[in-house]
Design a protein around this motif. Structure first.
Motif, PDB file in Angstrom:
ATOM      1  N   PRO A  97     -24.718 -15.172  15.833  1.00 58.89           N
ATOM      2  CA  PRO A  97     -24.014 -13.934  15.461  1.00 58.89           C
ATOM      3  C   PRO A  97     -23.238 -14.087  14.160  1.00 58.89           C
ATOM      4  N   ARG A  98     -22.741 -15.287  13.897  1.00 65.39           N
ATOM      5  CA  ARG A  98     -21.996 -15.524  12.655  1.00 65.39           C
ATOM      6  C   ARG A  98     -22.913 -15.359  11.448  1.00 65.39           C
ATOM      7  N   GLU A 158     -23.522 -11.681  10.835  1.00 70.26           N
ATOM      8  CA  GLU A 158     -22.378 -11.037  10.191  1.00 70.26           C
ATOM      9  C   GLU A 158     -22.356 -11.351   8.698  1.00 70.26           C
ATOM     10  N   LEU A 159     -22.660 -12.587   8.349  1.00 67.83           N
ATOM     11  CA  LEU A 159     -22.715 -12.975   6.940  1.00 67.83           C
ATOM     12  C   LEU A 159     -23.817 -12.226   6.194  1.00 67.83           C
ATOM     13  N   ALA A 160     -24.973 -12.104   6.810  1.00 70.13           N
ATOM     14  CA  ALA A 160     -26.080 -11.379   6.190  1.00 70.13           C
ATOM     15  C   ALA A 160     -25.729  -9.905   6.028  1.00 70.13           C
ATOM     16  N   ASN A 161     -25.035  -9.352   7.010  1.00 68.71           N
ATOM     17  CA  ASN A 161     -24.634  -7.952   6.952  1.00 68.71           C
ATOM     18  C   ASN A 161     -23.733  -7.705   5.744  1.00 68.71           C
ATOM     19  N   ILE A 162     -22.839  -8.625   5.480  1.00 67.79           N
ATOM     20  CA  ILE A 162     -21.930  -8.479   4.335  1.00 67.79           C
ATOM     21  C   ILE A 162     -22.681  -8.724   3.031  1.00 67.79           C
ATOM     22  N   ALA A 163     -23.455  -9.812   2.984  1.00 67.60           N
ATOM     23  CA  ALA A 163     -24.125 -10.197   1.740  1.00 67.60           C
ATOM     24  C   ALA A 163     -25.149  -9.161   1.283  1.00 67.60           C
TER      25      ALA A 163
END
Length: 106
Positions: free
Chosen positions: A2-3, A6-11
Motif C-alpha cells: 500500500p505504501r 500511495e507513492l505512485a499515486n502522488i508521483a
C-alpha cells in the motif's frame, strides 16, 4: 505494497499539477497582444486558437487529476507507447532514407 501505491499515486499526479501551475503563471493575454498576422481576420483566428488551447490544457489536466490511479497508469502507458512509435518512425526515417539513397545511387 500500500505504501508503494500511495507513492505512485502522488508521483503520477505531479506532472499534471506542474502543468496547471505553468498554465496559471503563463501571461496568455500578453502573448496574444504581441501576435502579428497578415490581416485582422487571421489575427482573430490565431487568438481564438491560442485561447482555446489554453483552456483545453486546463481541462485536460484537471481531468487527469481526477482520474483514479489505474486510469492514470493506463494513460501514461498509452502516451509512452505513442512516443516510442514516433521515435521509431523518426529513427527509421533518418536511417533508412539515406541508406536507400545510397543503394539507388550505386
Amino acid at each position: 505494497m500500500p505504501r508503494l501505491e500511495e507513492l505512485a499515486n502522488i508521483a503520477l499526479r505531479v506532472p499534471s499539477i506542474l502543468v496547471l501551475d505553468l498554465l496559471y503563471k503563463c501571461d496568455i493575454e500578453g502573448f496574444t497582444e504581441n501576435l502579428k498576422a497578415k490581416n485582422e481576420d487571421m489575427l482573430f483566428k490565431y487568438k481564438y486558437v491560442i485561447w482555446n488551447m489554453y483552456y483545453l490544457g486546463h481541462l485536460i489536466n484537471v481531468v487527469v487529476l481526477i482520474l483514479p490511479l489505474r486510469h492514470i497508469v493506463t494513460l501514461y502507458l498509452h502516451i509512452l507507447a505513442a512516443l516510442l512509435l514516433y521515435m521509431g518512425h523518426q529513427i527509421s526515417k533518418c536511417v533508412l532514407v539515406p541508406l536507400l539513397l545510397l543503394i539507388c545511387l550505386d
